[in-house]
Motif scaffolding. Structure first.
Motif, PDB file in Angstrom:
ATOM      1  N   GLY A 198      43.838  37.132  73.631  1.00  0.00           N
ATOM      2  CA  GLY A 198      44.142  35.870  72.975  1.00  0.00           C
ATOM      3  C   GLY A 198      45.502  35.785  72.310  1.00  0.00           C
ATOM      4  N   PRO A 199      45.816  36.659  71.335  1.00  0.00           N
ATOM      5  CA  PRO A 199      47.103  36.518  70.649  1.00  0.00           C
ATOM      6  C   PRO A 199      48.295  36.803  71.556  1.00  0.00           C
ATOM      7  N   PHE A 200      48.141  37.746  72.481  1.00  0.00           N
ATOM      8  CA  PHE A 200      49.242  38.041  73.392  1.00  0.00           C
ATOM      9  C   PHE A 200      49.463  36.883  74.355  1.00  0.00           C
ATOM     10  N   ARG A 201      48.395  36.260  74.773  1.00  0.00           N
ATOM     11  CA  ARG A 201      48.509  35.137  75.699  1.00  0.00           C
ATOM     12  C   ARG A 201      49.271  33.982  75.056  1.00  0.00           C
ATOM     13  N   MET A 202      48.946  33.691  73.814  1.00  0.00           N
ATOM     14  CA  MET A 202      49.640  32.605  73.119  1.00  0.00           C
ATOM     15  C   MET A 202      51.109  32.954  72.886  1.00  0.00           C
ATOM     16  N   ALA A 203      51.395  34.221  72.610  1.00  0.00           N
ATOM     17  CA  ALA A 203      52.788  34.633  72.417  1.00  0.00           C
ATOM     18  C   ALA A 203      53.586  34.455  73.708  1.00  0.00           C
ATOM     19  N   TRP A 204      52.987  34.816  74.838  1.00  0.00           N
ATOM     20  CA  TRP A 204      53.675  34.653  76.122  1.00  0.00           C
ATOM     21  C   TRP A 204      53.904  33.173  76.432  1.00  0.00           C
ATOM     22  N   PHE A 205      52.918  32.324  76.116  1.00  0.00           N
ATOM     23  CA  PHE A 205      53.111  30.884  76.321  1.00  0.00           C
ATOM     24  C   PHE A 205      54.222  30.343  75.423  1.00  0.00           C
ATOM     25  N   GLU A 206      54.291  30.835  74.192  1.00  0.00           N
ATOM     26  CA  GLU A 206      55.355  30.411  73.280  1.00  0.00           C
ATOM     27  C   GLU A 206      56.726  30.810  73.812  1.00  0.00           C
ATOM     28  N   ILE A 207      56.816  32.013  74.340  1.00  0.00           N
ATOM     29  CA  ILE A 207      58.089  32.482  74.895  1.00  0.00           C
ATOM     30  C   ILE A 207      58.473  31.659  76.118  1.00  0.00           C
ATOM     31  N   ALA A 208      57.497  31.366  76.982  1.00  0.00           N
ATOM     32  CA  ALA A 208      57.774  30.548  78.164  1.00  0.00           C
ATOM     33  C   ALA A 208      58.252  29.153  77.766  1.00  0.00           C
ATOM     34  N   GLY A 209      57.612  28.577  76.779  1.00  0.00           N
ATOM     35  CA  GLY A 209      58.043  27.261  76.300  1.00  0.00           C
ATOM     36  C   GLY A 209      59.421  27.296  75.674  1.00  0.00           C
ATOM     37  N   GLY A 210      59.715  28.360  74.938  1.00  0.00           N
ATOM     38  CA  GLY A 210      61.041  28.496  74.330  1.00  0.00           C
ATOM     39  C   GLY A 210      62.138  28.632  75.366  1.00  0.00           C
ATOM     40  N   LEU A 211      61.884  29.428  76.395  1.00  0.00           N
ATOM     41  CA  LEU A 211      62.878  29.591  77.460  1.00  0.00           C
ATOM     42  C   LEU A 211      63.099  28.281  78.209  1.00  0.00           C
ATOM     43  N   THR A 212      62.020  27.552  78.448  1.00  0.00           N
ATOM     44  CA  THR A 212      62.153  26.257  79.119  1.00  0.00           C
ATOM     45  C   THR A 212      62.932  25.280  78.248  1.00  0.00           C
ATOM     46  N   PHE A 213      62.659  25.293  76.958  1.00  0.00           N
ATOM     47  CA  PHE A 213      63.373  24.407  76.035  1.00  0.00           C
ATOM     48  C   PHE A 213      64.853  24.747  75.999  1.00  0.00           C
ATOM     49  N   ILE A 214      65.187  26.026  75.945  1.00  0.00           N
ATOM     50  CA  ILE A 214      66.591  26.438  75.951  1.00  0.00           C
ATOM     51  C   ILE A 214      67.261  26.015  77.260  1.00  0.00           C
ATOM     52  N   GLY A 215      66.537  26.126  78.375  1.00  0.00           N
ATOM     53  CA  GLY A 215      67.073  25.676  79.653  1.00  0.00           C
ATOM     54  C   GLY A 215      67.350  24.185  79.666  1.00  0.00           C
ATOM     55  N   VAL A 216      66.456  23.407  79.079  1.00  0.00           N
ATOM     56  CA  VAL A 216      66.667  21.954  79.015  1.00  0.00           C
ATOM     57  C   VAL A 216      67.874  21.626  78.142  1.00  0.00           C
ATOM     58  N   VAL A 217      67.992  22.319  77.006  1.00  0.00           N
ATOM     59  CA  VAL A 217      69.124  22.068  76.116  1.00  0.00           C
ATOM     60  C   VAL A 217      70.437  22.433  76.810  1.00  0.00           C
ATOM     61  N   LEU A 218      70.471  23.540  77.512  1.00  0.00           N
ATOM     62  CA  LEU A 218      71.695  23.923  78.225  1.00  0.00           C
ATOM     63  C   LEU A 218      71.992  23.002  79.398  1.00  0.00           C
ATOM     64  N   SER A 219      70.958  22.432  79.994  1.00  0.00           N
ATOM     65  CA  SER A 219      71.203  21.535  81.122  1.00  0.00           C
ATOM     66  C   SER A 219      71.883  20.242  80.680  1.00  0.00           C
ATOM     67  N   VAL A 220      71.777  19.909  79.409  1.00  0.00           N
ATOM     68  CA  VAL A 220      72.479  18.737  78.893  1.00  0.00           C
ATOM     69  C   VAL A 220      73.992  18.958  78.935  1.00  0.00           C
ATOM     70  N   LEU A 221      74.419  20.205  78.849  1.00  0.00           N
ATOM     71  CA  LEU A 221      75.845  20.515  78.839  1.00  0.00           C
ATOM     72  C   LEU A 221      76.485  20.440  80.220  1.00  0.00           C
ATOM     73  N   ILE A 222      75.680  20.336  81.266  1.00  0.00           N
ATOM     74  CA  ILE A 222      76.217  20.270  82.621  1.00  0.00           C
ATOM     75  C   ILE A 222      76.695  18.847  82.890  1.00  0.00           C
TER      76      ILE A 222
END
Length: 113
Positions: free
Chosen positions: A73-97
């Motif tokens: 349970g706790p590890f699964r939620m941590a991995w989902f949080e990391i995946a969401g964070g990486l996706t969010f960072i990708g979206v933010v960087l894509s604005v700079l293109i």
């Protein structure tokens, strides 16, 4: 004063170990930074931002798949949080293109049809 007395609280279950989400996030971002620094000499300058964004999206998707495979349970939620964070960072960087940058990469011509 009976409301403030916490000596009667009995813990029935042990707490789960922490998921170490901050350390995992820092490690993945450090790996992405090292990869970006390594590929900056391999791709043209115009293609660097789209390649990094694509890399972040791919690592985020792989992390989400890893989270789906993880049953704890706790590890699964941590991995989902990391995946969401990486996706969010990708979206933010894509604005700079810039759109012109992508047009140069895709080989769009200046001729009208």
């Amino acid at each position: 004063m009976a409301l403030l007395d916490r000596s009667q609280i009995v813990r029935t279950t042990e707490r789960a170990s922490p998921a170490h989400g901050k350390e995992l996030t820092a490690g993945i971002l450090l790996a992405a930074l090292v990869t970006a620094l390594a590929i900056r000499n391999l791709v043209p300058t115009d293609a660097l931002a789209p390649v990094i964004v694509t890399l972040l999206f791919a690592v985020g998707a792989a992390t989400a798949v890893l989270a789906l495979l993880c049953r704890a349970g706790p590890f699964r939620m941590a991995w989902f949080e990391i995946a969401g964070g990486l996706t969010f960072i990708g979206v933010v960087l894509s604005v700079l293109i810039e759109p012109e940058q992508l047009m140069r990469l895709c080989g769009a011509s200046d001729q009208s049809e």
